[in-house]
Design a protein around this motif. Structure first.
Motif, PDB file in Angstrom:
ATOM      1  N   GLU A  52      33.733  37.321  30.837  1.00  0.00           N
ATOM      2  CA  GLU A  52      33.920  35.885  30.598  1.00  0.00           C
ATOM      3  C   GLU A  52      33.655  35.149  31.906  1.00  0.00           C
ATOM      4  OE1 GLU A  52      34.954  32.035  30.145  1.00  0.00           O
ATOM      5  OE2 GLU A  52      34.425  33.440  28.551  1.00  0.00           O
ATOM      6  N   GLU A  56      39.637  32.657  33.818  1.00  0.00           N
ATOM      7  CA  GLU A  56      40.464  33.486  32.948  1.00  0.00           C
ATOM      8  C   GLU A  56      40.153  33.104  31.514  1.00  0.00           C
ATOM      9  OE1 GLU A  56      44.701  31.541  32.360  1.00  0.00           O
ATOM     10  OE2 GLU A  56      44.338  31.851  34.505  1.00  0.00           O
ATOM     11  N   PRO A 144      37.406  38.609  33.507  1.00  0.00           N
ATOM     12  CA  PRO A 144      37.152  37.182  33.712  1.00  0.00           C
ATOM     13  C   PRO A 144      36.493  36.951  35.065  1.00  0.00           C
ATOM     14  CG  PRO A 144      39.460  37.661  34.107  1.00  0.00           C
ATOM     15  CD  PRO A 144      38.826  38.949  33.644  1.00  0.00           C
TER      16      PRO A 144
END
Length: 562
Positions: A52, A56, A144
């Protein structure tokens, strides 16, 4: 350059509902399989990873959102009874209003396809964090702060994806390496599932290279701006949905607004405006402020102050815009593939289901030890046999109906709802092709001024104040992730023909024409640190010379509750 390589079985790209639901479902499938499998049929220590680009999970998550829980109930049957489910409120009251400049008309009935009574009002950012926690409990590795920047291809078959390269970190604005430089990592995967949201970077690489959209209509979008308003104590007592049509949009521009109450004394307000708007001066953020300044909305949000802001684009082509969804080793899911119902203005459930069906396809690939295109093609069959197709086909001509304006579009949409969309998909053009030149819309006067509202810095706020409210941060000492291939066009043709519309349509004031002493004219200045990653510029630019690429991972907006 040597790069670290990490082999995984399945790689999900994007931390939205599509990939998170897919990752959870895949782990459930593997667990159920291993309970009865023996010997070599056991899938031992599966390596399932998700990357990602946000700092986060939930950092880049933004949506309305009233959730249709159909896919969630399939994935997590007890979601409603879980105490940790991030519910804001349930819809207890709903209404639709048509606004004029000075008044409002309440619709006698809510159209059936827009009825949300009893459904959960959520923050998609909080939903993503919640799903991410469940995925990690099941053994999914979540990374993340890692942006996927390049697809990896097989040397033997240039249509077979074998993974993703993440972005380098620690590159200075001039391209040199800082002392903190770290090369990106090569994540080599047997199956890569791409769900980066609207106008995804890797999805675009895949679609463009293999021509996956040659048999579909172009992906089309609305530009959305949303704020969370903090209200006086005791203001919010129930879950309420208010849908708004008309003012401040003209009758040729598709879009509308919404107000949802949230947990505590908060409400969110948003405005969606067609990225195909004819007016080059279209400015969604300014129009949202005008909407808030309307008497009806002011009464709803009396005493409120803005505490959060975000912007994004929303895919609205639906079934008509879904490209070919697969190639060897890769699948497209979620908003990256236009899994959104433009009639209901809902897509989270469709994105989740697309991710779950992609997981089933990846699971079969793992069992067979084969991820070639013929195996990946099973994903399309699963989509076609699911309720996803049944829902989306009913609205396949929704976008095309409104290309001629709100009134004829409303009439066509009503006929479609009553009698069906017809057999054929009606064609439409990419959004940027609809923009008219300044003279055609505004004559010789140019853009109209935006001086008809008073900014108070609390309830009516300017773009830069809202950018601050978004939490957006980028290290300015890195290459710009917004690339204009020919800035000479900005200073000449675009100025003369369209009036530099990027100064208006960007909801974060990234693009600014500023005086240049050397050239004696205004030149383009890109303030990329303001960027909220909405991709509007990439979509709406009439010359298609702006390209959005991922900045260093972990940067951008910090939404968390939008």
């Amino acid at each position: 350059m040597e790069r670290e390589t990490m082999p995984v079985d399945v790689l999900f790209v994007g931390g939205g509902p599509a990939c998170l639901a897919g990752a959870i479902h895949l782990m459930d499938l593997i667990e159920a399989h291993n309970e009865t499998a023996t010997g070599d049929d056991v899938i031992e220590e599966p390596m399932i990873a998700l990357i990602e680009k946000g700092s986060e999970l939930g950092a880049h998550g933004i949506s309305g959102a009233v959730l249709d829980p159909r896919a969630l109930a399939e994935l997590i049957p007890d979601w409603e009874s879980r105490e940790d489910f991030p519910l804001e409120r349930k819809v207890e009251a709903e209404s639709m209003h048509f606004l004029t400049a000075r008044g409002s008309i309440k619709a006698p009935l809510m159209p059936p396809f827009l009825q949300d009574h009893g459904l959960p009002i959520i923050s998609i950012a909080k939903l993503e964090k919640w799903l991410g926690g469940i995925a990690e409990e099941k053994g999914v590795m979540i990374f993340p702060g890692f942006a996927g920047v390049e697809l990896l291809w097989s040397e033997e078959d240039d249509t077979q994806v074998i993974g993703v390269r993440t972005g380098d970190k620690g590159i200075d604005a001039d391209g040199s390496h800082k002392s903190t430089y770290e090369p990106g990592m090569d994540l080599e995967a047997r199956v890569t599932i791409i769900g980066e949201g609207p106008r995804g970077h890797l999805a675009r690489q895949l679609i463009d290279k293999l021509g996956l959209d040659r048999d579909s209509q172009p992906q089309v979008y609305e530009v959305g701006c949303k704020e969370i308003i903090e209200l006086p104590e005791g203001s919010v007592t129930r879950g309420e949905v208010t849908l708004l049509a008309g003012y401040p949009l003209d009758l040729e521009t598709f879009g509308g607004g919404f107000i949802y109450t949230m947990d505590g004394d908060k409400a969110c307000i948003g405005l969606l405006v067609g990225a195909n708007a004819k007016d080059p001066a279209m400015d969604c953020h300014y129009l949202l402020q005008k909407l808030k300044d309307h008497k009806f909305v002011r009464n709803k949000l009396a005493g409120g102050k803005v505490i959060k802001y975000g912007a994004k684009t929303v895919t609205v082509g639906g079934w008509a815009s879904i490209p070919k969804l697969y190639t060897g080793g890769a699948l497209l899911v979620g908003d990256s593939a236009s899994f959104m119902n433009p009639m209901r203005i809902k897509g989270i459930h469709l994105s989740m289901k697309s991710g779950m069906l992609a997981a089933e396809t990846a699971f079969e690939a793992l069992k067979r030890g084969d991820s070639t295109e013929s195996v990946m093609a099973e994903f399309k069959r699963r989509i076609d046999e699911s309720w996803v197709r049944e829902e989306l086909e009913a609205s396949k001509n929704w976008h095309a109906a409104f290309e001629d304006g709100l009134i004829p579009g409303g009439l066509k949409a009503g006929m479609m709802y009553l009698f069906g969309p017809g057999k054929e998909i009606k064609p439409f053009e990419a959004d940027y092709k609809h923009m008219l030149k300044t003279a055609a819309v505004h004559g010789s006067k140019g853009y109209p001024p935006r001086d008809d509202i008073t900014y108070d810095g609390t309830y009516i706020v300017d773009k830069l104040t809202d950018v601050f409210m978004s939490g957006t941060k980028h290290d300015e000492h890195q290459p710009s992730h917004l690339i204009i291939s020919d800035t000479e066009i900005c200073a000449t043709r675009c100025k003369e023909e369209y009036g530099n519309p990027c100064e208006r349509f960007c909801p974060a004031q990234v693009y600014n024409m500023v005086d240049n002493e050397e050239s004696g004219r205004k030149e383009m200045q890109i303030d990329f640190s303001n960027c909220v990653h909405c991709k509007t510029c990439d979509i709406r630019d009439p010359y298609q010379i702006i390209r959005w690429v991922p900045p260093e991972g972990g940067q951008g907006p910090e939404y968390h509750n939008l």
